[in-house]
Motif scaffolding. Structure first.
Motif, PDB file in Angstrom:
ATOM      1  N   GLY A 296       0.808  -1.216   0.000  1.00 50.17           N
ATOM      2  CA  GLY A 296       0.000   0.000   0.000  1.00 50.17           C
ATOM      3  C   GLY A 296       0.836   1.258   0.000  1.00 50.17           C
ATOM      4  O   GLY A 296       0.533   2.229  -0.708  1.00 50.17           O
ATOM      5  N   MET A 297       1.947   1.268   0.778  1.00 49.13           N
ATOM      6  CA  MET A 297       2.807   2.446   0.836  1.00 49.13           C
ATOM      7  C   MET A 297       3.534   2.663  -0.487  1.00 49.13           C
ATOM      8  O   MET A 297       3.719   3.799  -0.928  1.00 49.13           O
ATOM      9  N   GLU A 298       3.967   1.566  -1.132  1.00 51.29           N
ATOM     10  CA  GLU A 298       4.634   1.706  -2.419  1.00 51.29           C
ATOM     11  C   GLU A 298       3.704   2.336  -3.456  1.00 51.29           C
ATOM     12  O   GLU A 298       4.111   3.179  -4.247  1.00 51.29           O
ATOM     13  N   PRO A 334       3.274   7.665   7.619  1.00 50.51           N
ATOM     14  CA  PRO A 334       2.266   6.759   7.052  1.00 50.51           C
ATOM     15  C   PRO A 334       1.242   7.521   6.233  1.00 50.51           C
ATOM     16  O   PRO A 334       1.040   8.725   6.433  1.00 50.51           O
ATOM     17  N   PRO A 335       0.586   6.848   5.271  1.00 50.77           N
ATOM     18  CA  PRO A 335      -0.466   7.499   4.499  1.00 50.77           C
ATOM     19  C   PRO A 335      -1.599   7.944   5.417  1.00 50.77           C
ATOM     20  O   PRO A 335      -1.806   7.380   6.492  1.00 50.77           O
ATOM     21  N   PRO A 336      -2.337   8.979   5.021  1.00 48.25           N
ATOM     22  CA  PRO A 336      -3.450   9.440   5.866  1.00 48.25           C
ATOM     23  C   PRO A 336      -4.525   8.369   5.988  1.00 48.25           C
ATOM     24  O   PRO A 336      -4.732   7.585   5.064  1.00 48.25           O
ATOM     25  N   ALA A 359      -5.673   7.149  -4.099  1.00 54.76           N
ATOM     26  CA  ALA A 359      -4.934   8.317  -3.628  1.00 54.76           C
ATOM     27  C   ALA A 359      -3.442   8.152  -3.896  1.00 54.76           C
ATOM     28  O   ALA A 359      -2.907   7.037  -3.889  1.00 54.76           O
ATOM     29  N   VAL A 360      -2.783   9.273  -4.152  1.00 52.63           N
ATOM     30  CA  VAL A 360      -1.333   9.271  -4.362  1.00 52.63           C
ATOM     31  C   VAL A 360      -0.704  10.224  -3.364  1.00 52.63           C
ATOM     32  O   VAL A 360      -1.335  11.180  -2.897  1.00 52.63           O
ATOM     33  N   GLY A 361       0.530   9.973  -3.037  1.00 52.36           N
ATOM     34  CA  GLY A 361       1.232  10.786  -2.069  1.00 52.36           C
ATOM     35  C   GLY A 361       1.664  12.123  -2.653  1.00 52.36           C
ATOM     36  O   GLY A 361       1.523  12.379  -3.860  1.00 52.36           O
ATOM     37  N   PRO A 362       2.254  12.966  -1.838  1.00 52.02           N
ATOM     38  CA  PRO A 362       2.724  14.274  -2.305  1.00 52.02           C
ATOM     39  C   PRO A 362       3.899  14.130  -3.268  1.00 52.02           C
ATOM     40  O   PRO A 362       4.531  13.075  -3.348  1.00 52.02           O
ATOM     41  N   LYS A 363       4.158  15.206  -3.992  1.00 48.61           N
ATOM     42  CA  LYS A 363       5.263  15.158  -4.956  1.00 48.61           C
ATOM     43  C   LYS A 363       6.595  15.040  -4.241  1.00 48.61           C
ATOM     44  O   LYS A 363       7.498  14.331  -4.687  1.00 48.61           O
TER      45      LYS A 363
END
Length: 484
Positions: A296-298, A334-336, A359-363
């Motif tokens: 999930g984090m990847e 960790p992701p929100p 959802a995608v993480g920040p740049k």
């Protein structure tokens, strides 16, 4: 060894008890022969089989606890001589040697009789004609019979048939197998019971063939009873009058239906499965989030560039999530968490879950890594263990290193010696150890011995700063404790 003996003996005992209760009274002797031999092989295999049962634990993936290998110590203890253990092994060796000599002597006596007496070819066997007044008995493909009875044709055809079954079905191999186990495990009486069960089943097999061939049960039973009091001195041979009991006489007239035989065999499946599961299962904890969280984090951070900062706030590297070291991943936020479900609005809740999934993480994201001071490493710079990304370690882990030291360190002969040896050394870029220094020892050559052992060490996995191998100064205390 104790675990092997307990598990195998427990399995052998249970399976033999089931044999006597469920199988012995049934006329399925070929299957019973296989069952008895398989029970021994199965029981000996159990201690070497491990069935891992994965139990998920709630340990988080990104923990904060770090064990520094350099802070651990290893203890060298000079063990005192265990005279009880030596005595037990000596007793075992003496008894085993005596039984081995007895075993070999009996085989030699049988083979000597074959060489010293006339031999006659008979179907698939050899008849050895001996002068002693004996009953026919079999060893491998040889049948021993009295020469006078053979010349005068006083040996009934049923007896020849009986002994030929022992030859053709190779019953002697079963006896030699169980006798070998009795020699090695003479202290375990279970093998005596197995030999009795195997030999009796051999007689069931031979009797069954005679009854089918001649169809005269009363005559054969009377023939066996007439020789019931004659004994044989060769315990490795298959004897005609072995255990002429009510069991054997009743078995000649008994029948077992095919459906009953199948039912009896099916009962054994859960028995073997239960023993295997009970004896070999081992619960192994597995972190519940180890695979799912990483995946999930990847996915969440696949488009994120991580800016690696040192303790002064300087950016020293930038990496994708897949390029981060395990130490750096511990500092990834960790992701929100998913948003709370919309009340009374299933469509809105479904949309929120879909948005969370995609959802995608920040740049960009920042990671602060303690003790990384520079990514440009000078050629011969020596780092301490607190100033590297990955600390050097022994192949297989530090526990393996402590085992290596304990096996190779020769403690001084001085009794009741206790203390610590403090030393340092350099782990080179290629993993070799160099520049050994003894900071403090307790005398008696303890420091010099520690250096000698370290020089025997195989190459370590070198420490790194960023992705580059560096020279690392490593300190190590070794605790010395000799017997009183």
């Amino acid at each position: 060894m104790i675990d092997f003996l307990i598990k195998s003996t427990l399995s052998l005992t249970i399976l033999l008890a089931v044999y006597h209760v469920v199988l012995e009274k049934e006329k399925m002797h070929q299957f019973n022969r296989f069952y008895l031999l398989f029970c021994i092989v199965f029981s000996f295999s159990i201690p070497f089989i491990t069935i891992e049962i994965i139990q998920e634990s709630l340990n988080p993936l990104l923990g904060n606890t770090t064990i520094l290998p350099g802070e651990a110590t290893t203890t060298i203890i000079e063990e005192s001589t265990d005279y009880w253990l030596i005595t037990l092994w000596s007793l075992y060796s003496i008894v085993t040697l005596a039984l081995t000599i007895r075993f070999g002597r009996n085989i030699w006596k049988l083979t000597s009789r074959i060489k010293s007496n006339p031999v006659v070819e008979y179907k698939n066997s050899k008849l050895v004609l001996v002068k002693e007044k004996i009953l026919p008995h079999t060893f491998l493909n040889t049948i021993f019979i009295n020469e006078t009875d053979y010349r005068n044709r006083k040996i009934e055809a049923e007896l020849y048939t009986h002994e030929l079954i022992h030859v053709t079905q190779k019953h002697t191999l079963d006896i030699l197998f169980i006798e070998t186990l009795k020699v090695l495990f003479w202290f375990n009486p279970i093998f005596i019971l197995y030999k009795k069960a195997i030999q009796l089943n051999h007689e069931f097999l031979a009797d069954e063939k005679v009854v089918k061939s001649y169809n005269n049960v009363p005559f054969y039973q009377n023939l066996l009873l007439s020789v019931a009091n004659v004994n044989s001195n060769y315990y490795l041979a298959s004897n005609l009058n072995y255990s002429i009991t009510k069991k054997r006489l009743i078995m000649m007239t008994k029948t077992t239906s095919a459906s009953r035989a199948i039912l009896k065999k099916l009962v054994l499946l859960p028995l073997f499965s239960g023993i295997l599961l009970f004896s070999c299962s081992k619960t192994v904890e597995k972190e519940k989030t180890a695979e799912t969280t990483i995946t999930g984090m990847e996915k969440y951070f696949e488009n994120t560039t991580f800016l690696i900062k040192d303790d002064k706030g300087n950016i020293i590297a930038d990496k994708k999530f897949s390029e981060l070291t395990s130490e750096e991943k511990k500092n990834v936020p960790p992701p929100p968490p998913p948003p709370p479900p919309a009340p009374n609005n299933p469509q809105e809740t479904s949309r929120q879950l879909e948005d969370q999934k995609n959802a995608v993480g920040p740049k960009y994201a920042e990671i602060s890594v303690r003790a990384i001071t520079t990514i440009k490493v000078k050629k011969n710079t020596i780092h301490n263990t607190a100033a590297v990304t990955e600390k050097p370690t022994f192949p297989g882990g530090m526990d393996k290193f402590y085992d290596f030291v304990a096996k190779n360190y020769k403690a001084p002969s001085s009794p009741n010696l206790k203390g610590k040896v403090y030393l340092t050394f350099i782990v080179e870029k290629d993993g070799a150890l160099s520049e050994f220094k003894v900071l403090r020892d307790i005398g008696y050559g303890t420091g010099e011995e520690a250096v000698r052992v370290l020089k025997l060490s195989p190459k370590w996995i070198p420490g790194t700063v960023g992705n580059k191998s560096v020279r690392v100064l490593y300190s190590l205390p070794i605790t010395i404790q000799t017997a009183k």
